[in-house]
Design a protein around this motif. Structure first.
Motif, mmCIF file in Angstrom:
data_model
loop_
_atom_site.group_PDB
_atom_site.id
_atom_site.type_symbol
_atom_site.label_atom_id
_atom_site.label_comp_id
_atom_site.label_asym_id
_atom_site.label_seq_id
_atom_site.Cartn_x
_atom_site.Cartn_y
_atom_site.Cartn_z
ATOM 1 N N ALA A 134 50.346 50.957 16.567
ATOM 2 C CA ALA A 134 49.883 50.158 15.426
ATOM 3 C C ALA A 134 49.760 48.686 15.818
ATOM 4 O O ALA A 134 48.799 48.009 15.413
ATOM 5 N N ASP A 135 50.693 48.183 16.614
ATOM 6 C CA ASP A 135 50.631 46.801 17.067
ATOM 7 C C ASP A 135 49.403 46.584 17.958
ATOM 8 O O ASP A 135 48.711 45.574 17.843
ATOM 9 N N ARG A 136 49.123 47.552 18.823
ATOM 10 C CA ARG A 136 47.954 47.456 19.700
ATOM 11 C C ARG A 136 46.660 47.481 18.884
ATOM 12 O O ARG A 136 45.731 46.698 19.133
ATOM 13 N N GLN A 137 46.609 48.339 17.884
ATOM 14 C CA GLN A 137 45.420 48.408 17.035
ATOM 15 C C GLN A 137 45.237 47.110 16.249
ATOM 16 O O GLN A 137 44.112 46.623 16.088
ATOM 17 N N ALA A 138 46.338 46.535 15.755
ATOM 18 C CA ALA A 138 46.253 45.270 15.029
ATOM 19 C C ALA A 138 45.761 44.161 15.954
ATOM 20 O O ALA A 138 44.943 43.316 15.553
#
Length: 95
Positions: free
Chosen positions: A57-61
């Motif tokens: 999720a952090d990478r996608q954000a």
């Protein structure tokens, strides 16, 4: 004859019953320890999965922020590209 068989069973049961009870108690304890190990392993797996999801999720954000900043990108205007300022008019000829 039957009395000697019953006497033999009674004398053996004096030794067998405590061993049987101890075996049952030990088996229960081992089963309890096995369940605790399985629960701990399951908690670790769930924690790993949650961490992996958080990282994803952090990478996608981050990717979304980069895309957004690229969409809003404007080129830098250098001094050579900016038109020169014109002199101001003073006095009665000024508009």
């Amino acid at each position: 004859m039957t009395e000697t068989i019953f006497d033999a069973i009674a004398s053996v049961s004096v030794f067998v019953l405590p061993i049987l009870v101890a075996g049952i108690l030990e088996q229960r304890e081992l089963e309890k320890q096995r369940k605790e190990r399985e629960a701990k392993l399951l908690r670790e797996q769930l924690t790993d999965l949650a961490c992996e999801r958080a990282v994803e999720a952090d990478r996608q954000a981050w990717k979304s922020r980069v895309k957004q900043s690229l969409e809003n990108w404007e080129p830098i205007k250098f001094a050579d590209d900016v038109p020169a300022r014109t002199a101001r008019k003073w006095g009665r000829h000024a508009n």
